[in-house]
Design an enzyme around this catalytic site. Structure first.
Site, mmCIF file in Angstrom:
data_model
loop_
_atom_site.group_PDB
_atom_site.id
_atom_site.type_symbol
_atom_site.label_atom_id
_atom_site.label_comp_id
_atom_site.label_asym_id
_atom_site.label_seq_id
_atom_site.Cartn_x
_atom_site.Cartn_y
_atom_site.Cartn_z
ATOM 1 N N PHE A 148 46.426 40.204 44.814
ATOM 2 C CA PHE A 148 45.381 40.179 43.794
ATOM 3 C C PHE A 148 45.304 38.829 43.100
ATOM 4 O O PHE A 148 44.755 38.707 42.026
ATOM 5 C CB PHE A 148 45.642 41.273 42.747
ATOM 6 C CG PHE A 148 45.319 42.634 43.276
ATOM 7 C CD1 PHE A 148 46.222 43.297 44.095
ATOM 8 C CD2 PHE A 148 44.113 43.237 42.984
ATOM 9 C CE1 PHE A 148 45.936 44.556 44.580
ATOM 10 C CE2 PHE A 148 43.815 44.496 43.468
ATOM 11 C CZ PHE A 148 44.731 45.157 44.280
ATOM 12 N N PRO A 205 47.136 34.697 42.203
ATOM 13 C CA PRO A 205 48.395 33.997 41.913
ATOM 14 C C PRO A 205 49.170 34.684 40.799
ATOM 15 O O PRO A 205 48.600 35.351 39.943
ATOM 16 C CB PRO A 205 47.929 32.600 41.490
ATOM 17 C CG PRO A 205 46.549 32.813 40.971
ATOM 18 C CD PRO A 205 45.954 33.911 41.798
ATOM 19 N N VAL A 206 50.487 34.513 40.815
ATOM 20 C CA VAL A 206 51.380 35.102 39.815
ATOM 21 C C VAL A 206 52.052 33.973 39.066
ATOM 22 O O VAL A 206 52.689 33.116 39.678
ATOM 23 C CB VAL A 206 52.443 36.005 40.488
ATOM 24 C CG1 VAL A 206 53.371 36.593 39.425
ATOM 25 C CG2 VAL A 206 51.776 37.121 41.284
ATOM 26 N N ASP A 212 53.565 49.221 41.836
ATOM 27 C CA ASP A 212 53.917 48.349 42.955
ATOM 28 C C ASP A 212 55.272 47.693 42.731
ATOM 29 O O ASP A 212 55.458 46.491 42.925
ATOM 30 C CB ASP A 212 52.858 47.267 43.157
ATOM 31 C CG ASP A 212 52.977 46.598 44.531
ATOM 32 O OD1 ASP A 212 52.537 45.441 44.660
ATOM 33 O OD2 ASP A 212 53.524 47.233 45.459
#
Length: 756
Positions: free
Chosen positions: A539, A541-542, A565
């Site tokens: 979903f 970048p983190v 998740d």
């Protein structure tokens, strides 16, 4: 005529003397035969003799049985407490059928004291060393020396005890080296505690030495005489310390098959069986020690002296103390106990022993495992071939203070005092001692390094900033969905519609939860600079993300949040190895009294999805608990669930954990680099907690706070988990997939990690 009469009488006397001499050369004494002091009878194979002897430094005479090839080795003495003062004595059968010893005046100084008079008695010395008095016609045994031993046991001679009457056949030591009279020490079999053991006791009945319980095969690895048994054969293994400088180097000596058997009358027998061309004797000497000797063809070799060291002396360290000859001082208190008298303990006087530090509470108690132990005295056995049953039985009985398990004995329990316990160091059994729950607090913090990451990851992580950013971006999504920022040659799209939470802002009231604008987040990440990038998920970048963890999400937050998740790649570690939860792109918020939800869009990673979510789209906080359980098992095993498949057992990681744990072999599931017997109990506990979390039905799984209490041992007793689903064939298959490591076509994430 007179001369003829004298010659006839002389001839008759010569004939009688010849007959008497023939009888003496035989192995029997029949009616009318007199054995004088200088004469003997010999067993058929000329192994043993019966005759008179004098001990060293004395002229007293005793009737005895001794070896024909070693006549100074006396194995039995008849008149041990009534010696003859000269060599005028004799032995014969009396008119009432008893075997008697007569002095020079024909006075009886010793007798077999039969209660009935036999018709035609005969005395015979056997090749076993047993002197028997029997009816010649019927062969019925009337009396035997084996039932009245002195200080030596030979092969074939049983020592026994009757559990109904308490009657024992024991060895009794001489008074001293020159006096075979009844001494201060006895040795023999004792079954009053329920398991046969060998003891040496003093004249007052106090134990001097204890072998440990017989475990059907040997005086076992839990006993003095069998610290490491021979395989496959029923023997008593004798261990000899061959060098004080190499304290753990032992040689073993095989002394024949040693059986403990019992009959219908309640008699238990300990019998060293006969072996061809080998003579072995065991004795209790006047100092209270046991000696074992073997004839080498020329002389007797001493192969055992027990006690071998101070720790072999009965109760050396007192009640609740444990002895280890390799330590200094040799005595220490068992875990959870302290010396009764500190001053005496420091001076090396350990007889008062130890006392419990904290009082037991029964329901909240736990068990500490001590490995390689000689079990305490007074064990109460209960046949059980499953070790877990021992723990369950002891836990339910508040008077049970310890238990142990041996595969041939079963369960052993103690309910009063733990005494004569010894730490062998490398062999023995595990002893489990009941302790107050408070005893486990400090030690648990030292030992549970395997689960520190897991516990800390879900207790100490703070995700406040990340949650705030997530909520604000969702709320501001429509306004800033087209915004993009180019920095250092990289473009990052901030389209918040990619986040699953986009439609929920109108359904819940986030109240006083801190709100962060996009500009604030951009500034916090230096305009989303690459140096602040942790990885890229399905979903987007983190970025570096601080929070309190899953417990905050489920309980402490005003808005209940389901992550959906949880997996290793979404648990990050900072420079101090503190775990952080990341990637909330698939999280859901519950408002009000909501505790579960449904979705037609199943998102997440197979292998970590709860069954009800992966199959039916139903999710709740118990869905995160399921993922948490998988994560625990992955940490213990050291392998990812999605990449693991046991070809030999055709099992997934969860299935393999269940199989090994349910079979009592949980240590085999642990990653080999961290698996150890010292940590076995804690590792198996982690596996059990993981299995509790991955149970099929959500109602059976613990809440996250209960799981954390189990890990931190705030909850000592664990329930038994039910068999998880999908344990037979690897990961849960996704729609339309054929590979064992497959993923659904639904919206799954695959995170690419970069080094920080």
């Amino acid at each position: 005529m007179t001369l003829f009469l004298h010659k006839s009488i002389l001839l008759l006397l010569l004939i009688i003397q010849s007959v008497a001499c023939l009888s003496i050369e035989n192995d029997t004494i029949s009616t009318g035969v007199v054995i004088k002091d200088s004469q003997t009878i010999t067993s058929p194979k000329q192994i043993y003799k019966l005759g008179f002897f004098s001990p060293p430094n004395t002229t007293n005479r005793y009737l005895a049985i001794f070896f024909a090839f070693s006549q100074e080795t006396v194995i039995w003495v008849a008149n041990r407490d009534t010696p003859l003062t000269d060599s005028s004595g004799s032995v014969t059968l009396s008119r009432d059928g008893n075997l008697v010893i007569l002095d020079g005046t024909n006075r009886t100084v010793w007798s077999t004291n039969l209660t009935t008079s036999p018709t035609n008695p005969v005395v015979q010395i056997l090749d076993t060393g047993n002197l028997v008095l029997r009816e010649e016609a019927s062969g019925d045994m009337l009396w035997e020396s084996f039932s009245h031993p002195t200080d030596i046991q030979v092969q074939g001679m049983p020592l026994s005890q009757n559990v109904k009457t308490g009657k024992q056949v024991l060895l009794t030591a001489w008074k001293n080296a020159t006096d075979p009279g009844t001494g201060r020490f006895t040795g023999g079999l004792d079954v009053t505690s329920g398991t046969p053991q060998l003891y040496i006791r003093d004249i007052e009945g106090r134990p001097r030495l204890r072998s440990g319980p017989w475990n059907v095969k040997t005086y076992p690895r839990i006993g003095l005489f069998g610290k490491e048994p021979y395989p496959r054969i029923r023997i008593l293994r004798i261990l000899i310390r061959v060098s004080v400088s190499v304290p753990h180097r032992f040689y073993a000596h095989l002394d024949g098959f040693n059986h403990v058997t019992n009959d219908s009358a309640g008699n238990f027998f300990f019998t060293p069986q006969l072996m061809n061309d080998r003579h072995i004797i065991s004795s209790v000497n006047f100092s209270g020690s046991m000696e074992r000797k073997v004839w080498n063809g020329n002389k007797w070799d001493l192969v055992l002296v027990a006690p071998e060291n101070e720790c072999d002396v009965y109760g050396k360290c007192g009640p609740f103390g444990s002895c280890n000859i390799m330590q200094s001082p040799i005595c220490s208190c068992l875990r959870g106990f302290e010396p009764v008298n500190e001053d005496e303990w420091r001076r090396g006087n350990w007889t008062d022993g130890c006392r419990r530090k904290n009082r037991l509470q029964c329901g909240g108690d736990g068990f500490a495992m001590l490995q390689n132990m000689k079990v305490p005295d007074f064990a109460k056995p209960l046949l059980s071939m499953v070790q877990d049953e021992c723990r369950t039985i002891c836990r339910r009985n508040c008077s049970c203070i310890a238990y142990a398990y041996d595969g041939n004995i079963g369960c052993m329990f103690w309910s009063d005092t733990l005494i004569d316990t010894q730490d062998f160091g490398s062999v023995g059994v595990s002893l489990y001692i009941r302790l107050s729950a408070s005893e486990f607090d400090s030690s648990t913090r030292r030992k549970l390094y395997i689960i520190i990451g897991v516990a800390a990851g879900f207790v100490c992580i703070s995700v406040m900033m990340f949650i705030a950013w997530w909520l604000i971006v969702k709320r501001k999504g429509d306004k800033e969905k087209d915004t993009s920022i180019v920095e250092a040659g990289h473009m990052f799209t901030t389209d918040s519609t990619a986040i699953v939470l986009r439609n929920e802002s109108n359904e819940v009231n986030i109240g006083e939860l801190p709100k962060f604008t996009f500009k604030m987040l951009a500034n916090a990440t230096n305009q989303f600079h690459v140096t602040n990038l942790l990885g890229r998920g399905g979903f987007g970048p983190v970025y570096k993300g601080i929070g309190r963890g899953i417990l905050y999400l489920h309980r402490d937050s005003r808005l209940r949040i389901i992550h959906r998740d949880l997996k290793p790649s979404n648990v990050l570690l900072d420079q101090d190895w503190n775990p952080k939860i990341s990637d909330f792109g698939m999280a859901r918020i519950f408002g009000g009294n909501e505790d579960h939800g449904n979705t037609a869009r199943v998102v997440g990673t197979y292998g970590y999805m709860a069954p009800e979510y992966g199959m039916g789209g139903r999710f709740s906080e118990k869905s995160d608990v399921y993922s948490f359980g998988v994560l625990i098992l992955e940490i213990v095993k050291g392998e990812k669930n999605t990449h693991y498949f046991n070809d030999e057992l055709s099992l997934s990681l969860v299935g393999c954990a269940w199989k090994m744990w349910s079979e009592g072999n949980g240590l085999s599931f642990v990653e080999e680099n961290i698996a150890s017997r010292e940590m076995e109990e804690e590792m198996v506990r982690c596996i059990q907690i993981g299995l509790l979390c991955v149970q099929e039905y959500p109602k059976d799984r613990p809440s996250i706070e209960i799981a954390l209490s189990m890990l931190s041992r705030d909850i000592v007793e664990l329930p038994l988990p039910k068999q998880p689903v999908f344990v037979e064939n690897g990961s849960i298959p996704g729609p339309g997939s054929t590979d064992q490591n497959v993923f659904s076509s639904n919206e799954l994430t695959l995170t690419v990690l970069d080094g920080r």
